[in-house]
Design a protein around this motif. Structure first.
Motif, PDB file in Angstrom:
ATOM      1  N   ALA A  78       0.938  -1.195   0.020  1.00 30.01           N
ATOM      2  CA  ALA A  78       0.009  -0.110   0.097  1.00 30.01           C
ATOM      3  C   ALA A  78       0.935   1.236   0.313  1.00 30.01           C
ATOM      4  CB  ALA A  78      -1.142   0.180   1.187  1.00 30.01           C
ATOM      5  N   GLY A  79       1.695   1.207   0.679  1.00 26.65           N
ATOM      6  CA  GLY A  79       2.643   2.445   1.218  1.00 26.65           C
ATOM      7  C   GLY A  79       3.583   2.755  -0.170  1.00 26.65           C
ATOM      8  N   LEU A 105      -6.119   6.225   5.234  1.00 28.13           N
ATOM      9  CA  LEU A 105      -5.914   4.878   5.393  1.00 28.13           C
ATOM     10  C   LEU A 105      -6.013   4.014   4.281  1.00 28.13           C
ATOM     11  CD1 LEU A 105      -7.756   4.351   8.967  1.00 28.13           C
ATOM     12  CD2 LEU A 105      -5.329   5.433   8.483  1.00 28.13           C
ATOM     13  N   THR A 106      -5.041   3.209   4.249  1.00 30.95           N
ATOM     14  CA  THR A 106      -5.123   2.143   2.932  1.00 30.95           C
ATOM     15  C   THR A 106      -4.775   0.843   3.383  1.00 30.95           C
ATOM     16  OG1 THR A 106      -2.371   2.526   2.810  1.00 30.95           O
ATOM     17  CG2 THR A 106      -3.991   4.031   1.383  1.00 30.95           C
ATOM     18  N   GLY A 107      -5.146  -0.168   2.532  1.00 31.16           N
ATOM     19  CA  GLY A 107      -4.452  -1.379   2.697  1.00 31.16           C
ATOM     20  C   GLY A 107      -5.102  -2.193   3.908  1.00 31.16           C
ATOM     21  N   MET A 111      -2.847  -2.267  -2.873  1.00 30.81           N
ATOM     22  CA  MET A 111      -2.187  -1.641  -3.912  1.00 30.81           C
ATOM     23  C   MET A 111      -3.324  -0.433  -4.341  1.00 30.81           C
ATOM     24  SD  MET A 111       0.659  -4.237  -5.675  1.00 30.81           S
ATOM     25  CE  MET A 111      -0.570  -5.397  -6.160  1.00 30.81           C
ATOM     26  N   VAL A 112      -4.395  -0.965  -4.546  1.00 35.36           N
ATOM     27  CA  VAL A 112      -5.600  -0.150  -5.355  1.00 35.36           C
ATOM     28  C   VAL A 112      -5.778   1.131  -4.254  1.00 35.36           C
ATOM     29  CG1 VAL A 112      -7.788   0.189  -5.954  1.00 35.36           C
ATOM     30  CG2 VAL A 112      -6.509  -1.994  -6.801  1.00 35.36           C
ATOM     31  N   SER A 113      -5.921   0.609  -3.164  1.00 32.80           N
ATOM     32  CA  SER A 113      -6.040   1.833  -1.924  1.00 32.80           C
ATOM     33  C   SER A 113      -4.907   2.861  -1.878  1.00 32.80           C
ATOM     34  CB  SER A 113      -6.604   1.221  -0.852  1.00 32.80           C
ATOM     35  OG  SER A 113      -5.690   0.480  -0.060  1.00 32.80           O
ATOM     36  N   GLY A 114      -3.699   2.410  -2.033  1.00 35.88           N
ATOM     37  CA  GLY A 114      -2.498   2.974  -2.088  1.00 35.88           C
ATOM     38  C   GLY A 114      -2.863   4.269  -3.219  1.00 35.88           C
TER      39      GLY A 114
END
Ligand SMILES: Cc1cc2nc3c(=O)[nH]c(=O)nc-3n(C[C@H](O)[C@H](O)[C@H](O)COP(=O)(O)OP(=O)(O)OC[C@H]3O[C@@H](n4cnc5c(N)ncnc54)[C@H](O)[C@@H]3O)c2cc1C
Length: 384
Positions: A18-19, A287-289, A307-310
């Motif tokens: 994600a990062g 926030l992600t992942g 990965m998509v939310s990142g």
């Protein structure tokens, strides 16, 4: 060690998928980005190491160059099939049109991070564990356990299942009804495996959950067991004991793992499921992942969503800076976008899992029907 405060536009907490993908998607933003991780890389992440084709597709949208890099990368296996072993040995093979990879997270996450660093997209601070985040009028003050102090207009929480950003800024607390527990180990000298085929064992001894054996090379496998936390707690299940017992009592697993050796030890980690809506944005944070609890409740996979939310968080961060808006009312739009992208599918899967939980006979009957009818098998495969 105390150092002067480091000023950035954006701090990303966590250099997992994600990062790193978030940083990649900020490449052309012109923003000053710091990427912090509590570990130094390469580092392991307890995982099944299965990178689904859909996840790879999403990754290549952000960084097309990675497609070639992974194709040429030798320490991976290509996955095209799954064999479901249901009950006491009914085997249901399934094959997939698109190719996925099984690749140790130690390698996968490091390749993503190298992409970020080679392109100079972000300043990377390894061994920087965020412990404090204090909102100020214009900024956030962020402190690491190692004594670094950062200031940023915005923080992206990409720090996984035990996210400090989710805890401090979104008030996240574990809800066992929407959480899973799992254990995983690597084995070497594994017999009778096909590197193209992942094995999933569904049995009343391990429902609601499953046991997996995913080859990572012709002789090595990632082996694990995952289950819903509410059952682990209510049935007082010791996941590590159950893992070894399941191997011991399965003739098929004995054949494969009987003379194999465990590399390292069996380790556990949490799975925050996307079966409940969590707070994923607020004043100056997204926030992600896993930090946003985005793991698929039906199979425990979360790398694609990470990965998509990142990527989505990066795109939204650019909007925040364009409009100079970092307040909760504005960042709520990110939560809405994320919800639109994933919620419907995850809700359906979650309902399915809860219907099948504690009803192994229903799964066994489904397996029987799949075995007898290719039409039913195809319909179930589509759902997955
Ligand atoms: C046993 C198991 C098996 C799994 N198998 C699969 C699978 O086969 N396929 C799949 O798609 N998904 C799988 N998952 C889910 C997958 O591992 C996660 O969804 C994925 O790792 C999420 O990526 P992320 O970037 O959000 O978080 P992570 O990969 O957890 O990365 C978070 C990063 O943040 C860092 N960090 C944590 N706290 C701090 C802090 N305070 N300050 C700074 N840095 C911090 C960590 O060191 C880490 O590098 C599995 C999970 C488990 C537990």
């Amino acid at each position: 060690m105390k150092v002067d405060r480091l000023d950035y536009d954006v701090v990303i907490s966590g250099a997992g998928p994600a990062g790193s993908v978030c940083a990649m998607a900020l490449e052309k933003s012109g923003l000053r980005v710091a990427l912090l991780d509590k570990s130094s890389f390469p580092r392991d992440k307890i995982c099944g190491d299965f990178i689904a084709a859909m996840g790879l597709r999403e990754l290549y949208k952000v960084n097309p160059h990675l497609e070639k890099r992974f194709e040429e990368y030798p320490c991976k296996v290509i996955n095209r099939k799954t064999r479901f072993i249901v009950g006491n040995g009914r085997e249901i093979p399934a094959s997939w049109v698109l190719k996925s990879y099984t690749i140790r997270r130690q390698h996968f996450d490091n390749i993503l991070l190298e992409e970020v660093l080679n392109k100079g997209i972000a300043d990377f601070y390894p061994e920087s564990q965020i412990v404090k985040i204090r909102p100020d009028k214009e900024n956030l003050k962020i402190e690491s356990r190692q004594g670094h102090s950062f200031s940023a207009k915005m923080i992206i929480g990409a720090d996984g299942a035990h996210s400090i950003v989710a805890k401090l800024l979104a008030g996240f607390k574990i809800d066992r009804k929407h959480y899973g527990g799992s254990v995983r180990a690597y084995y070497t000298n594994v017999k009778s495996i096909d590197t193209e085929e992942n094995e999933v064992y569904v049995h009343k001894k391990v429902t609601p959950g499953y046991f997996w054996l995913f080859p990572v090379s012709p002789t090595e496998a990632n082996v694990g067991l995952g289950m819903q936390s509410k059952y682990i707690t209510s049935q007082k299940i010791d996941l590590k004991s159950l893992f070894f017992r399941f191997i011991e009592e399965s003739p098929l697993l004995q054949q494969k793992l009987g003379s194999a050796q465990m590399l390292g030890k069996l380790e556990g980690f949490g799975l925050p499921f996307y079966s409940k809506r969590q707070k994923v944005s607020g004043d100056r944070f997204l926030l992600t992942g896993d930090a946003a609890s985005m793991i698929d409740p039906s199979n425990g996979e979360g790398i694609m969503q990470a990965m998509v939310s990142g990527r989505m968080a990066a795109e939204f961060t650019i909007k925040c800076f364009e409009q100079n808006r970092f307040d909760e009312a504005f960042t709520q739009e990110y939560a809405r976008l994320l919800h639109n992208r994933f919620w419907r599918e995850m809700k359906i899967k979650s309902l399915l899992v809860n219907t099948l939980a504690n009803k192994p006979w229903l799964i066994y009957s489904g397996a029987y029907l799949c075995d007898k009818s290719p039409l039913i098998k195809r319909a179930i495969q589509k759902l997955m």
